[in-house]
Write an enzyme that holds these catalytic residues in place. Structure first.
Site, PDB file in Angstrom:
ATOM      1  N   TYR A  36      13.853  -6.924 -29.980  1.00  0.00           N
ATOM      2  CA  TYR A  36      14.897  -6.303 -30.737  1.00  0.00           C
ATOM      3  C   TYR A  36      15.288  -7.195 -32.017  1.00  0.00           C
ATOM      4  CZ  TYR A  36      18.596  -2.930 -31.561  1.00  0.00           C
ATOM      5  OH  TYR A  36      19.901  -2.340 -32.219  1.00  0.00           O
ATOM      6  N   THR A  48      18.245  -8.238 -32.689  1.00  0.00           N
ATOM      7  CA  THR A  48      19.238  -9.334 -32.413  1.00  0.00           C
ATOM      8  C   THR A  48      18.874 -10.360 -31.302  1.00  0.00           C
ATOM      9  OG1 THR A  48      20.214  -7.730 -30.783  1.00  0.00           O
ATOM     10  CG2 THR A  48      21.196  -7.529 -33.053  1.00  0.00           C
ATOM     11  N   LYS A  49      17.859 -10.272 -30.938  1.00  0.00           N
ATOM     12  CA  LYS A  49      17.248 -11.012 -29.811  1.00  0.00           C
ATOM     13  C   LYS A  49      16.866 -12.590 -30.556  1.00  0.00           C
ATOM     14  CE  LYS A  49      17.428  -8.506 -26.270  1.00  0.00           C
ATOM     15  NZ  LYS A  49      17.754  -7.586 -26.760  1.00  0.00           N
ATOM     16  N   ASN A  50      16.818 -13.476 -29.912  1.00  0.00           N
ATOM     17  CA  ASN A  50      16.456 -14.930 -30.410  1.00  0.00           C
ATOM     18  C   ASN A  50      15.103 -14.940 -30.974  1.00  0.00           C
ATOM     19  OD1 ASN A  50      18.391 -15.193 -28.533  1.00  0.00           O
ATOM     20  ND2 ASN A  50      17.893 -17.311 -27.901  1.00  0.00           N
ATOM     21  N   MET A  51      14.268 -14.092 -30.826  1.00  0.00           N
ATOM     22  CA  MET A  51      13.115 -13.786 -32.094  1.00  0.00           C
ATOM     23  C   MET A  51      12.957 -12.287 -31.829  1.00  0.00           C
ATOM     24  SD  MET A  51       9.760 -14.821 -29.944  1.00  0.00           S
ATOM     25  CE  MET A  51       8.743 -13.388 -31.330  1.00  0.00           C
TER      26      MET A  51
END
Length: 366
Positions: free
Chosen positions: A184, A186-189
């Protein structure tokens, strides 16, 4: 590139740069846009993050959890142990296969599931344990793994927030029967949207590939009942670009977290367990009088958010006769839901912005 030191500081700052745009355009021009060579390459490259495990790309992190449970044969009559202090997708996936979540409490430090609570919840219907590596901190898999082995249970790691996290040098997503990641924005990637399932078992990987593609490996030769949960090649191409940046972004998050640890004095900063590598999907502190703190931060344009204000066992789909099931006595979960506050930690922050965040948190208590 760091965002401006003056003005609003966003809680999250998803990266969509020229490289991601060029990758998407390249795939669109190729005409191969679904379940093609980009997906295969993304799966192969992501396997390096999870100790070489088989990787199966799907269209979301929730789909990853859903298909993982399906591939393990978990369904009606089964129970899955899951923390209530998590995003609803963890428990929703259990319900989607017809099984029932058994909610357990969390550790007061890591916000991850408490192994003794897991042990106490194991019963004759238990089929799996779903530890959640919440906020990017790995759950206590060194204790959960032996429990699962002792009782013959599967482990479904919810690693949606834990790309690159590890415990004792073993990567999140490589410690259980299967691991599930989210991409998604907003995840770290990210891959705009998408998910990945990881497993050491080749047969499980093949079943997952069938399940995501209507139950077929060869077109129109359906072997099992499946669904359409494929990842597009556009998403995979973006994910591949992001993956090349993951290590650098992770180290920047960890550096930003260390700065905040050193500067924040008016809140309980996130502890890190021995041998754990926290990747700080969220930098989550504990505060008293949270609404007042949030108001103070908002006035100073400091992004913040509460993950999660309502434990899953208190959400409408999981109530019993309109009230929380009396079986779920989860004091640490309730306390965390009342105290947690996540602050900006993303790689785009400058040191001046980090100082503003820390000063605002400290100022809210004065």
């Amino acid at each position: 590139m760091p965002v401006e030191s003056e003005g609003p500081i966003p809680a999250a700052s998803p990266v969509i740069g020229e490289a991601e745009i060029e990758a998407a355009v390249r795939v669109l021009r190729s005409g191969r846009v679904v379940q093609g060579p980009e997906v295969a390459a993304f799966e192969e490259e992501f396997s390096e993050v999870v100790a070489g495990r088989h990787c199966v790309a799907v269209n979301s992190g929730t789909s990853a959890l859903h298909l993982a449970l399906m591939a393990l044969g978990i369904g009606p009559g089964d129970e899955v142990i899951v923390p209530s202090f998590t995003f609803a997708a963890s428990a929703n996936a259990v319900r989607l296969v017809g099984a029932e979540p058994v909610f357990v409490d969390i550790e007061p430090g890591s916000f991850c599931v408490e192994p003794d609570a897991v042990a106490a919840a194991i019963g004759p219907k238990t089929a799996a344990i779903m530890p959640v590596h919440l906020y990017g901190h790995p759950a206590a898999m060194d204790r959960i793994g032996p429990l699962a082995e002792q009782h013959g249970l599967a482990i479904v790691e919810d690693a949606a927030q834990a790309h690159g996290a590890s415990l004792g040098g073993v990567a999140a997503g490589a410690m259980g029967t299967v691991g599930c990641f989210s991409f998604y924005p907003t995840k770290n990637m990210h891959a705009l949207e998408g998910g990945m399932i990881t497993t050491a078992d080749a047969e499980t990987a093949r079943t997952l590939r069938l399940l995501r593609n209507q139950g077929m490996e060869q077109r129109y030769a359906n072997e099992i009942v499946g669904a359409n949960m494929r990842l597009t090649d556009v998403a995979a191409a973006i994910g591949r670009v992001q993956l090349t940046q993951l290590d650098g972004w992770t180290e920047q998050r960890r550096s930003n977290a260390a700065f905040l640890d050193a500067k924040i004095t008016a809140a309980v900063t996130p502890p890190v367990a021995d041998d754990a590598r926290h990747v700080y999907h969220q930098y989550t502190v504990r505060v008293q009088e949270r609404e007042a703190v949030q108001e103070y931060l908002n006035e100073r344009q400091i992004g913040n958010a509460v993950y999660y204000p309502t434990p899953v066992h208190r959400l409408l789909p999981y109530l019993k006769d309109g009230s929380p099931d009396p079986r779920w006595d989860l004091p640490e979960t309730e306390r965390a839901a009342a105290e947690v506050l996540s602050l900006p930690v993303h790689p785009s922050l400058s040191e001046d912005q980090l100082a503003r965040v820390a000063d605002a948190v400290n100022g809210a208590a004065s």
